[in-house]
Design a protein around this motif. Structure first.
Motif, short mmCIF file in Angstrom:
data_model
loop_
_atom_site.label_atom_id
_atom_site.label_comp_id
_atom_site.label_asym_id
_atom_site.label_seq_id
_atom_site.Cartn_x
_atom_site.Cartn_y
_atom_site.Cartn_z
N ARG A 294 0.87 -1.09 0.15
CA ARG A 294 -0.16 0.03 0.08
C ARG A 294 0.88 1.24 0.00
O ARG A 294 0.77 2.23 -0.57
CB ARG A 294 -1.04 0.10 1.27
CG ARG A 294 -1.93 1.35 1.19
CD ARG A 294 -2.87 1.03 2.34
NE ARG A 294 -3.99 -0.10 2.20
CZ ARG A 294 -4.99 0.08 1.41
NH1 ARG A 294 -5.19 1.37 0.71
NH2 ARG A 294 -5.93 -0.83 1.35
N LYS A 295 1.91 1.20 0.85
CA LYS A 295 2.93 2.47 0.83
C LYS A 295 3.49 2.53 -0.32
O LYS A 295 3.77 3.78 -0.86
CB LYS A 295 3.70 2.05 1.76
CG LYS A 295 4.72 3.19 2.10
CD LYS A 295 5.76 3.07 3.42
CE LYS A 295 6.68 4.36 3.31
NZ LYS A 295 7.71 4.12 4.59
N ALA A 296 3.95 1.57 -1.02
CA ALA A 296 4.66 1.60 -2.11
C ALA A 296 3.77 2.02 -3.22
O ALA A 296 4.41 2.97 -4.03
CB ALA A 296 5.09 0.30 -2.75
N ILE A 297 2.51 1.65 -3.63
CA ILE A 297 1.45 2.09 -4.45
C ILE A 297 1.13 3.59 -4.19
O ILE A 297 1.25 4.54 -5.12
CB ILE A 297 0.28 1.06 -4.40
CG1 ILE A 297 0.71 -0.41 -4.92
CG2 ILE A 297 -0.89 1.79 -5.25
CD1 ILE A 297 -0.64 -1.29 -4.90
N GLU A 298 0.83 3.95 -2.90
CA GLU A 298 0.52 5.36 -2.74
C GLU A 298 1.71 6.52 -3.09
O GLU A 298 1.36 7.33 -3.41
CB GLU A 298 0.24 5.51 -1.20
CG GLU A 298 -1.23 4.97 -0.92
CD GLU A 298 -1.50 4.95 0.61
OE1 GLU A 298 -0.64 5.30 1.33
OE2 GLU A 298 -2.77 4.42 0.95
N ASP A 299 3.02 5.69 -2.65
CA ASP A 299 4.27 6.63 -3.27
C ASP A 299 4.34 6.87 -4.65
O ASP A 299 4.51 7.89 -5.31
CB ASP A 299 5.49 5.95 -2.55
CG ASP A 299 5.58 6.24 -1.08
OD1 ASP A 299 4.69 6.90 -0.46
OD2 ASP A 299 6.27 5.46 -0.46
N ILE A 300 3.77 5.72 -5.40
CA ILE A 300 3.84 5.95 -6.75
C ILE A 300 2.84 6.78 -7.54
O ILE A 300 3.18 7.51 -8.34
CB ILE A 300 3.41 4.34 -7.44
CG1 ILE A 300 4.63 3.33 -7.21
CG2 ILE A 300 3.40 4.31 -9.00
CD1 ILE A 300 4.45 2.04 -7.17
N GLN A 301 1.74 6.51 -6.89
CA GLN A 301 0.80 7.38 -7.26
C GLN A 301 0.85 8.97 -7.03
O GLN A 301 0.30 9.83 -7.75
CB GLN A 301 -0.72 6.96 -6.58
CG GLN A 301 -1.17 5.72 -7.17
CD GLN A 301 -2.43 5.06 -6.34
OE1 GLN A 301 -2.70 5.53 -5.28
NE2 GLN A 301 -3.00 3.97 -6.85
N SER A 302 1.38 9.15 -5.88
CA SER A 302 1.73 10.46 -5.42
C SER A 302 2.77 11.23 -6.42
O SER A 302 2.89 12.48 -6.45
CB SER A 302 2.11 10.44 -3.86
OG SER A 302 3.51 9.80 -3.80
#
Length: 304
Positions: A294-302
């Motif tokens: 989740r953190k990796a994906i959110e970082d990606i999206q941000s």
């Protein structure tokens, strides 16, 4: 140990089943089913104590330590059962969650008489695996008085490991030897003293909670999906592919190919698809996110 067994809840007689020997099959089943329904409510009452055990285990894992279950008979088997399911479910090292049973591995399938009566054996079995202060030890004994478990918990405390005592009696003897006691009171068994019934069910539920909760906290789930499942057979490969499709929205074929390119690591495959990168870059992104998808994906999206 000279405790009066009759004083223990686990040894008291269940008034509802006093005439069970004269009952027909359906009546027996109804009695058992109605008694089993009391187990979840009993577990609910000790959730704050279980939470402490989860915190102990989680902190141990973060420090590179282990979660170790230890018990005799049914209690020991329950610990082993929960431990051996962790590697396929969460891709953990087999040493990360350990189950130890009095009498050794052979006692899992055939009772070893007298194995639970020696406290020194409990201590020795923990010594053999190199117990350290990084570890968490959960001693399991429905009666709460098993010498093997008492010895194990005493040794664990000397090594400064975190300790939990799991029993089914109030003021259990093993509770005195632990940093945290979990005394889940399920009431008298349908067959007096047969703690493989309600007591074992309660303990199975609690062990499931401890291992699963701590693994979720470690980032081994995304939403309610097992994103760190070990792809060790065709059934689990299919499960992994469907997990990837659900998270990414990609086709079955894309998910399958990416999973194979990711060396069958579900987490890695998800990040590869979400970011549109190869395995090495996805691995770096996951590492920077401490393994939390989740953190990796959110970082990606941000950053997108």
């Amino acid at each position: 140990m000279q405790e009066n067994l009759k004083a223990l809840t686990t040894e008291s007689r269940n008034k509802r089943s006093l005439k069970i020997d004269t009952s027909g099959p359906m009546d027996i089943l109804r009695i058992m089913n109605e008694e089993d329904q009391k187990v979840a409510k009993a577990v609910e009452k000790v959730l704050p104590d279980v939470e402490t055990a989860v915190q102990f285990a989680f902190e141990s894992f973060k420090k590179g330590g282990r979660l170790i279950y230890i018990g005799a008979g049914t209690s020991g088997r329950l610990g082993v059962l929960d431990a051996v399911e962790c590697p396929p479910t969460f891709s953990t090292d087999p040493d990360m969650v350990r189950g130890i049973i009095a009498g050794g591995e052979r006692a899992f399938i055939k009772a070893v008489e007298g194995a639970e009566d020696r406290p020194e054996d409990g201590a020795e079995d923990l010594r053999k695996i190199g117990l350290t202060e990084k570890d968490t030890v959960i001693g399991i004994a429905a009666s709460g008085r098993t010498p093997y478990v008492i010895g194990a918990l005493q040794y664990a405390r000397k090594q400064k490991a975190k300790t939990v005592a799991l029993s089914c009696n109030e003021n259990a003897r093993i509770s005195l030897e632990a940093d945290q006691a979990i005394e889940v009171i399920v009431g008298p068994e349908v067959l007096t003293g047969s703690t493989r019934l309600k007591a074992a069910t309660a303990h199975k539920m609690i062990l499931n909670m401890i291992s699963t909760s701590s693994m979720i906290l470690l980032g081994k789930a995304y939403e309610n999906l097992m994103i760190d499942v070990s792809v060790s057979n065709e059934k689990l490969k299919e499960r992994a592919i469907h997990i990837i499709t659900r998270v990414t929205g990609e086709s079955y074929e894309t998910a399958r190919k990416t999973l194979e390119a990711a060396d069958h690591q579900v987490k890695l495959a998800i990040v590869m698809i979400k970011k549109g990168v190869g395995k090495e870059e996805a691995s770096l992104i996951l590492e920077q996110a401490d393994g939390y998808v989740r953190k990796a994906i959110e970082d990606i999206q941000s950053r997108g």
